[in-house]
Motif scaffolding. Structure first.
Motif, PDB file in Angstrom:
ATOM      1  N   TRP A 273      45.219   0.834   5.392  1.00 57.76           N
ATOM      2  CA  TRP A 273      44.664  -0.493   5.093  1.00 57.76           C
ATOM      3  C   TRP A 273      44.919  -1.547   6.171  1.00 57.76           C
ATOM      4  N   LEU A 274      45.939  -1.350   6.996  1.00 66.36           N
ATOM      5  CA  LEU A 274      46.211  -2.319   8.061  1.00 66.36           C
ATOM      6  C   LEU A 274      46.436  -1.553   9.352  1.00 66.36           C
ATOM      7  N   ASP A 275      45.602  -1.825  10.351  1.00 69.92           N
ATOM      8  CA  ASP A 275      45.740  -1.129  11.621  1.00 69.92           C
ATOM      9  C   ASP A 275      45.364  -2.076  12.765  1.00 69.92           C
ATOM     10  N   GLU A 276      45.178  -1.519  13.954  1.00 70.88           N
ATOM     11  CA  GLU A 276      44.928  -2.343  15.144  1.00 70.88           C
ATOM     12  C   GLU A 276      43.585  -3.076  15.111  1.00 70.88           C
ATOM     13  N   SER A 277      42.741  -2.751  14.147  1.00 68.74           N
ATOM     14  CA  SER A 277      41.488  -3.498  14.022  1.00 68.74           C
ATOM     15  C   SER A 277      41.695  -4.847  13.338  1.00 68.74           C
ATOM     16  N   SER A 278      42.818  -4.996  12.597  1.00 70.81           N
ATOM     17  CA  SER A 278      43.041  -6.209  11.810  1.00 70.81           C
ATOM     18  C   SER A 278      44.385  -6.879  12.072  1.00 70.81           C
ATOM     19  N   ALA A 279      45.268  -6.210  12.826  1.00 74.56           N
ATOM     20  CA  ALA A 279      46.578  -6.779  13.151  1.00 74.56           C
ATOM     21  C   ALA A 279      47.073  -6.116  14.430  1.00 74.56           C
ATOM     22  N   SER A 280      48.155  -6.654  14.985  1.00 71.29           N
ATOM     23  CA  SER A 280      48.785  -6.046  16.156  1.00 71.29           C
ATOM     24  C   SER A 280      50.034  -5.309  15.703  1.00 71.29           C
ATOM     25  N   LEU A 281      50.127  -4.027  16.031  1.00 69.80           N
ATOM     26  CA  LEU A 281      51.244  -3.202  15.593  1.00 69.80           C
ATOM     27  C   LEU A 281      52.074  -2.733  16.780  1.00 69.80           C
ATOM     28  N   ALA A 282      53.383  -2.734  16.618  1.00 68.87           N
ATOM     29  CA  ALA A 282      54.300  -2.252  17.652  1.00 68.87           C
ATOM     30  C   ALA A 282      55.527  -1.663  16.983  1.00 68.87           C
ATOM     31  N   GLU A 294      50.039 -11.215  24.024  1.00 70.70           N
ATOM     32  CA  GLU A 294      48.580 -11.074  23.982  1.00 70.70           C
ATOM     33  C   GLU A 294      47.960 -12.103  23.049  1.00 70.70           C
ATOM     34  N   VAL A 295      48.595 -12.262  21.889  1.00 67.50           N
ATOM     35  CA  VAL A 295      48.096 -13.223  20.901  1.00 67.50           C
ATOM     36  C   VAL A 295      48.224 -14.646  21.415  1.00 67.50           C
ATOM     37  N   LEU A 296      49.409 -14.986  21.946  1.00 71.35           N
ATOM     38  CA  LEU A 296      49.664 -16.350  22.415  1.00 71.35           C
ATOM     39  C   LEU A 296      48.777 -16.723  23.601  1.00 71.35           C
ATOM     40  N   ASP A 297      48.419 -15.736  24.393  1.00 68.24           N
ATOM     41  CA  ASP A 297      47.541 -15.982  25.550  1.00 68.24           C
ATOM     42  C   ASP A 297      46.069 -16.047  25.157  1.00 68.24           C
ATOM     43  N   GLY A 298      45.771 -15.769  23.895  1.00 66.59           N
ATOM     44  CA  GLY A 298      44.385 -15.806  23.452  1.00 66.59           C
ATOM     45  C   GLY A 298      43.582 -14.578  23.807  1.00 66.59           C
ATOM     46  N   ARG A 299      44.262 -13.497  24.209  1.00 72.25           N
ATOM     47  CA  ARG A 299      43.561 -12.275  24.593  1.00 72.25           C
ATOM     48  C   ARG A 299      43.200 -11.410  23.383  1.00 72.25           C
ATOM     49  N   VAL A 300      43.860 -11.662  22.251  1.00 72.64           N
ATOM     50  CA  VAL A 300      43.632 -10.870  21.039  1.00 72.64           C
ATOM     51  C   VAL A 300      43.502 -11.798  19.841  1.00 72.64           C
ATOM     52  N   ASN A 301      42.465 -11.586  19.045  1.00 74.75           N
ATOM     53  CA  ASN A 301      42.295 -12.353  17.817  1.00 74.75           C
ATOM     54  C   ASN A 301      41.564 -11.481  16.790  1.00 74.75           C
ATOM     55  N   ARG A 302      42.332 -10.990  15.825  1.00 81.38           N
ATOM     56  CA  ARG A 302      41.775 -10.086  14.815  1.00 81.38           C
ATOM     57  C   ARG A 302      41.768 -10.741  13.426  1.00 81.38           C
ATOM     58  N   THR A 303      41.744 -12.060  13.422  1.00 80.02           N
ATOM     59  CA  THR A 303      41.923 -12.775  12.162  1.00 80.02           C
ATOM     60  C   THR A 303      40.805 -12.537  11.154  1.00 80.02           C
ATOM     61  N   GLU A 304      39.564 -12.412  11.612  1.00 81.68           N
ATOM     62  CA  GLU A 304      38.466 -12.210  10.656  1.00 81.68           C
ATOM     63  C   GLU A 304      38.580 -10.866   9.973  1.00 81.68           C
ATOM     64  N   ALA A 305      38.934  -9.840  10.721  1.00 86.34           N
ATOM     65  CA  ALA A 305      39.128  -8.523  10.119  1.00 86.34           C
ATOM     66  C   ALA A 305      40.320  -8.541   9.169  1.00 86.34           C
ATOM     67  N   GLY A 306      41.368  -9.263   9.551  1.00 84.64           N
ATOM     68  CA  GLY A 306      42.526  -9.387   8.666  1.00 84.64           C
ATOM     69  C   GLY A 306      42.188 -10.117   7.384  1.00 84.64           C
ATOM     70  N   TYR A 307      41.369 -11.150   7.510  1.00 86.39           N
ATOM     71  CA  TYR A 307      40.970 -11.919   6.319  1.00 86.39           C
ATOM     72  C   TYR A 307      40.182 -11.047   5.347  1.00 86.39           C
ATOM     73  N   LYS A 308      39.371 -10.140   5.869  1.00 81.52           N
ATOM     74  CA  LYS A 308      38.603  -9.249   4.996  1.00 81.52           C
ATOM     75  C   LYS A 308      39.526  -8.350   4.172  1.00 81.52           C
ATOM     76  N   ILE A 309      40.656  -7.968   4.750  1.00 79.03           N
ATOM     77  CA  ILE A 309      41.638  -7.176   3.999  1.00 79.03           C
ATOM     78  C   ILE A 309      42.195  -8.000   2.846  1.00 79.03           C
ATOM     79  N   ALA A 310      42.508  -9.271   3.119  1.00 80.50           N
ATOM     80  CA  ALA A 310      42.985 -10.155   2.050  1.00 80.50           C
ATOM     81  C   ALA A 310      41.920 -10.307   0.968  1.00 80.50           C
ATOM     82  N   GLN A 311      40.661 -10.405   1.381  1.00 82.32           N
ATOM     83  CA  GLN A 311      39.571 -10.539   0.406  1.00 82.32           C
ATOM     84  C   GLN A 311      39.484  -9.330  -0.521  1.00 82.32           C
ATOM     85  N   GLU A 312      39.855  -8.168  -0.027  1.00 85.71           N
ATOM     86  CA  GLU A 312      39.824  -6.956  -0.852  1.00 85.71           C
ATOM     87  C   GLU A 312      40.960  -6.937  -1.874  1.00 85.71           C
TER      88      GLU A 312
END
Length: 332
Positions: A273-282, A294-312
């Motif tokens: 349910w949560l992977d690199e398409s919706s969050a950053s994993l390490a 990556e996030v702080l530099d603005g190179r990665v933003n997966r918030t819309e995909a993450g929000y869809k998980i919350a919607q489910e």
């Protein structure tokens, strides 16, 4: 149909994930117009237990004797009990045996994810085990400029100050050690750990981290709820959750519902349910630093995909699943 919701030590647990899950259950039942009570003196059809203390066991035995159905909510496992309180690793095997008493006596076990369900099945539990998310109230975590201002004013943060937040108890399991180590490598970023735990219940090295053994860019403000916390969830630059073990992680759902950029530890509970398409994993310090940068530099933003998980996993959807589980249990 009337449900008796029971949370032993409710005042103590109100700030925990279990406490928030209990509130979600109440909200879900209200949405579905199902009668519920927390008063054990009232009549009821199903006892829904959220905790495993001696009073909970007594409630279970009383319910069974009266011919009532019992649902036990599998918020806890041996695996997520470890690396928490003082002595938790020594106690964990006995805790598992104790938990199994509740699981075996229940008519149905509800647990937040397929991962936690698989752990409980692995204990040899034969009753039905149903994965149902704890749910999330999307409206509560929508962006609000007034809440965001309250958060930044509370911590006296400038508009351009980079901020990373998390929310958890002071446990090794929650990754408090790695949170501080990552912050040491990113001195220009403010790291805020929301949450509180009686420091005398945790190992000394954890106590020292919170009191003094942390860099100046790490803040431990304690438990804060309401507009400051909700503003933090939408206003921060990243949500960093290095927890080593969860049955779901309500706070992760809160971050996703806030359109927040989430960086989490790559652990089994997120599988499916949560992977690199919706969050950053390490999985380690350097990995966390790289993902956060990556996030702080603005190179990665997966918030819309993450929000869809919350919607489910909205309270409204969880409510329907919960009521179906109650009806299933009544028919057993």
């Amino acid at each position: 149909m009337k449900i008796l919701l029971y949370l032993e030590a409710e005042e103590f647990l109100s700030r925990s994930g279990i406490g928030r899950a209990m509130k979600h259950q109440q909200r879900a039942l209200d949405l579905m117009n199902v009668d519920w009570t927390k008063n054990s003196d009232e009549d009821y059809d199903i006892l829904h237990l959220n905790t495993y203390g001696p009073k909970s066991w007594k409630m279970l035995k009383t319910a069974k004797k009266a011919g009532k159905k019992v649902i036990f909510h599998g918020h806890s496992t041996k695996e997520d009990f470890q690396n928490s309180f003082i002595g938790s690793n020594f106690i964990a095997p006995f805790f598992k045996l104790y938990l199994m008493k509740f699981y075996r006596a229940a008519d149905l076990v509800i647990t937040p994810t397929e991962y936690s369900a698989s752990l409980i099945r692995g204990y040899g539990i034969k009753c039905p085990i149903l994965p149902i998310s704890n749910g999330i109230d999307l409206a509560k975590y929508s962006r609000n400029p007034a809440k965001e201002l309250a958060f930044r004013e509370h911590f006296n943060l400038s508009d351009d100050q980079k901020v990373v937040v998390t929310a958890a108890l002071y446990f090794k399991r929650k990754g408090i050690d790695d949170f501080v180590k990552v912050a040491e490598k990113m001195p220009d970023v403010t790291f805020i750990w929301f949450g509180y735990q009686n420091l005398w219940t945790v190992p000394g090295w954890v106590r020292r981290i919170v009191k003094k053994n942390h860099p100046k860019n790490v803040l431990f403000p304690g438990y804060i709820k309401g507009e400051v916390f909700e503003g933090a969830m939408t206003s921060s630059d990243a949500f960093f959750f290095p927890s080593r073990e969860e049955t779901e992680g309500i706070v992760v759902l809160e971050a996703l519902a806030s359109h927040q950029k989430a960086v989490v530890r790559d652990i089994p509970v997120y599988k499916g349910w949560l992977d690199e398409s919706s969050a950053s994993l390490a999985s380690d310090i350097n990995g966390f630093v790289d993902k956060l940068q990556e996030v702080l530099d603005g190179r990665v933003n997966r918030t819309e995909a993450g929000y869809k998980i919350a919607q489910e996993r909205t309270i409204e959807k969880v409510a329907k699943q919960l009521v179906a589980a109650y009806q299933q249990t009544l028919n057993l």
